[in-house]
Design an enzyme around this catalytic site. Structure first.
Site, mmCIF file in Angstrom:
data_model
loop_
_atom_site.group_PDB
_atom_site.id
_atom_site.type_symbol
_atom_site.label_atom_id
_atom_site.label_comp_id
_atom_site.label_asym_id
_atom_site.label_seq_id
_atom_site.Cartn_x
_atom_site.Cartn_y
_atom_site.Cartn_z
ATOM 1 N N ARG A 1 -1.290 -6.232 13.874
ATOM 2 C CA ARG A 1 -2.334 -5.614 13.483
ATOM 3 C C ARG A 1 -3.584 -6.380 13.644
ATOM 4 O O ARG A 1 -4.569 -6.723 13.797
ATOM 5 C CB ARG A 1 -2.603 -4.569 13.285
ATOM 6 C CG ARG A 1 -1.770 -2.919 12.958
ATOM 7 C CD ARG A 1 -1.323 -2.559 11.764
ATOM 8 N NE ARG A 1 -2.496 -2.332 11.056
ATOM 9 C CZ ARG A 1 -2.845 -1.203 9.800
ATOM 10 N NH1 ARG A 1 -0.971 -1.716 9.077
ATOM 11 N NH2 ARG A 1 -3.529 -1.147 9.527
ATOM 12 N N ARG B 1 0.570 -1.535 0.150
ATOM 13 C CA ARG B 1 0.153 -0.553 0.138
ATOM 14 C C ARG B 1 0.553 1.541 -0.534
ATOM 15 O O ARG B 1 2.019 1.291 0.572
ATOM 16 C CB ARG B 1 -1.004 0.270 1.240
ATOM 17 C CG ARG B 1 -1.755 1.543 1.182
ATOM 18 C CD ARG B 1 -2.378 1.570 2.620
ATOM 19 N NE ARG B 1 -2.263 0.894 3.662
ATOM 20 C CZ ARG B 1 -3.424 0.531 4.310
ATOM 21 N NH1 ARG B 1 -4.184 1.001 4.586
ATOM 22 N NH2 ARG B 1 -3.099 0.194 5.998
HETATM 23 P P1 AP5 Z 1 -7.432 -0.423 2.267
HETATM 24 O O1 AP5 Z 1 -8.647 0.076 1.375
HETATM 25 O O2 AP5 Z 1 -6.666 0.597 2.653
HETATM 26 O O3 AP5 Z 1 -7.839 -0.971 3.309
HETATM 27 P P2 AP5 Z 1 -8.350 -1.080 4.479
HETATM 28 O O4 AP5 Z 1 -9.078 -2.195 4.475
HETATM 29 O O5 AP5 Z 1 -8.576 0.426 4.509
HETATM 30 O O6 AP5 Z 1 -6.505 -1.103 6.018
HETATM 31 P P3 AP5 Z 1 -6.669 -0.592 7.071
HETATM 32 O O7 AP5 Z 1 -5.363 -1.027 6.939
HETATM 33 O O8 AP5 Z 1 -6.715 2.017 6.819
HETATM 34 O O9 AP5 Z 1 -7.155 -0.301 8.030
HETATM 35 P P4 AP5 Z 1 -7.040 -0.437 8.828
HETATM 36 O O10 AP5 Z 1 -8.513 -0.947 10.149
HETATM 37 O O11 AP5 Z 1 -6.288 -1.382 10.320
HETATM 38 O O12 AP5 Z 1 -6.436 1.141 9.415
HETATM 39 P P5 AP5 Z 1 -6.600 2.247 10.381
HETATM 40 O O13 AP5 Z 1 -5.999 3.230 9.593
HETATM 41 O O14 AP5 Z 1 -8.510 1.764 10.198
HETATM 42 O O15 AP5 Z 1 -6.400 -1.237 1.154
HETATM 43 C C1 AP5 Z 1 -5.019 -2.067 1.580
HETATM 44 C C2 AP5 Z 1 -4.241 -1.877 0.314
HETATM 45 O O16 AP5 Z 1 -4.833 -2.918 -0.007
HETATM 46 C C3 AP5 Z 1 -4.086 -0.944 -0.622
HETATM 47 O O17 AP5 Z 1 -2.966 -0.952 -1.450
HETATM 48 C C4 AP5 Z 1 -5.229 -0.893 -1.414
HETATM 49 O O18 AP5 Z 1 -4.982 0.009 -2.988
HETATM 50 C C5 AP5 Z 1 -4.994 -2.522 -2.002
HETATM 51 N N1 AP5 Z 1 -6.357 -3.015 -2.383
HETATM 52 C C6 AP5 Z 1 -7.583 -2.803 -1.804
HETATM 53 N N2 AP5 Z 1 -8.499 -3.423 -2.268
HETATM 54 C C7 AP5 Z 1 -8.367 -4.055 -2.938
HETATM 55 C C8 AP5 Z 1 -8.456 -5.466 -4.272
HETATM 56 N N3 AP5 Z 1 -10.036 -5.287 -4.139
HETATM 57 N N4 AP5 Z 1 -7.773 -5.505 -4.374
HETATM 58 C C9 AP5 Z 1 -6.756 -5.743 -4.277
HETATM 59 N N5 AP5 Z 1 -5.771 -4.656 -3.915
HETATM 60 C C10 AP5 Z 1 -6.772 -3.508 -3.325
HETATM 61 O O19 AP5 Z 1 -6.674 2.218 11.725
HETATM 62 C C11 AP5 Z 1 -5.182 2.608 11.941
HETATM 63 C C12 AP5 Z 1 -4.588 2.086 13.144
HETATM 64 O O20 AP5 Z 1 -5.460 3.609 14.175
HETATM 65 C C13 AP5 Z 1 -4.903 1.108 14.109
HETATM 66 O O21 AP5 Z 1 -4.142 0.539 14.074
HETATM 67 C C14 AP5 Z 1 -5.279 1.727 15.351
HETATM 68 O O22 AP5 Z 1 -4.222 2.031 16.561
HETATM 69 C C15 AP5 Z 1 -5.699 2.670 15.467
HETATM 70 N N6 AP5 Z 1 -7.456 2.553 15.454
HETATM 71 C C16 AP5 Z 1 -8.012 2.901 14.431
HETATM 72 N N7 AP5 Z 1 -10.064 3.479 14.333
HETATM 73 C C17 AP5 Z 1 -9.835 2.702 15.943
HETATM 74 C C18 AP5 Z 1 -10.847 2.308 16.947
HETATM 75 N N8 AP5 Z 1 -11.890 2.493 16.533
HETATM 76 N N9 AP5 Z 1 -10.298 1.981 18.146
HETATM 77 C C19 AP5 Z 1 -8.737 1.635 17.919
HETATM 78 N N10 AP5 Z 1 -7.975 1.639 17.907
HETATM 79 C C20 AP5 Z 1 -8.798 2.183 16.216
#
Ligand code: AP5
Length: 207
Positions: free
Chosen positions: A165, A128
């Site tokens: 994660r 990513r």
């Molecule tokens: P992408 O669309 O970026 O995936 P995503 O599901 O949004 O993944 P994230 O890593 O952003 O989710 P996350 O839940 O871990 O992180 P967040 O930022 O919420 O796709 C990933 C990649 O694959 C990209 O390169 C894309 O181009 C590619 N792709 C997508 N679809 C595809 C397909 N169909 N085929 C092929 N390739 C594809 O959280 C980060 C941190 O914040 C957490 O670890 C935690 O510390 C904190 N946090 C956030 N929310 C909370 C909460 N509610 N409570 C507590 N802590 C929290």
């Protein structure tokens, strides 16, 4: 009534990618707790200072901080269709959300589970890349950025942190699948196919 949709799924399942498209094409507002937290870390706010360590370690930020953060956001979005991308992530957050939606007079319409294997997630996350100017998400192989766009890699996208994660997802967030299944509002989408197919599935569900 304004729609509220939850995107549930492992890190890297494609929640952000689909939320961005749904926002662009159907006018939903994407409420990504990860993006809000990263902006707070960047701007060195009190919340950002507290959240940074947890995020870098691949741990969840404490529920209390997240719940008050999301309450502030949702109060600004009265009457708008929203996607909750990355929230709730614990049963405690889900219960708090229920109370909050009641208070704000909103319904919960769908919980979409993006179903994908851990192996695929690791491939997606390690490839990513993000355009820091627009926040647009790319992938070095599956969706390469245009030549004139300078991209960066997220701090928590290193392999060791990704493994943590995923562990956290399975132990603390996956119980929400059962939680929402029992309420009869969970819809599973096969998120292992290409992004256009995933989007088609999504549109079939939400209409
Ligand atoms: P992408 O669309 O970026 O995936 P995503 O599901 O949004 O993944 P994230 O890593 O952003 O989710 P996350 O839940 O871990 O992180 P967040 O930022 O919420 O796709 C990933 C990649 O694959 C990209 O390169 C894309 O181009 C590619 N792709 C997508 N679809 C595809 C397909 N169909 N085929 C092929 N390739 C594809 O959280 C980060 C941190 O914040 C957490 O670890 C935690 O510390 C904190 N946090 C956030 N929310 C909370 C909460 N509610 N409570 C507590 N802590 C929290």
């Amino acid at each position: 009534m304004a729609k509220t949709i939850i995107f549930l799924g492992a890190p890297g399942a494609g929640k952000g990618t689909q939320a961005q498209r749904l926002s662009e094409e159907k006018g939903f507002i994407q409420v990504s707790t990860g993006d809000i937290l990263r902006a707070n870390v960047k701007n060195k706010t009190e919340l950002g200072k507290k959240a940074k360590e947890y995020m870098e370690a691949g741990q969840l930020v404490p529920d209390e901080l997240i719940i008050s953060m999301i309450e502030n956001e949702l109060r600004k979005l009265e009457g708008k269709d929203i996607i909750l991308d990355g929230f709730p992530r614990t049963v405690k957050q889900a219960e708090a959300l229920e109370d909050l939606l009641k208070k704000l007079g909103r319904s919960l319409d769908y919980v979409i589970l993006f179903d994908v294997s851990d192996e695929e997630v690791i491939k997606r996350i390690t490839g990513r890349r993000i355009d820091p100017k627009t926040g647009k998400v790319y992938h070095v192989i599956y969706n390469p950025p245009p030549a004139d766009v300078e991209v960066i890699q997220r701090e928590d996208d290193k392999k060791e942190v990704v493994k943590k994660r995923l562990e956290v997802y399975h132990s603390q967030t996956a119980p929400l699948i059962d939680y929402y299944e029992k309420k009869g509002i969970l819809v599973r989408i096969d998120a292992s196919t290409d992004p256009n197919k995933v989007y088609e599935e999504l549109i079939k569900v939400i209409g």
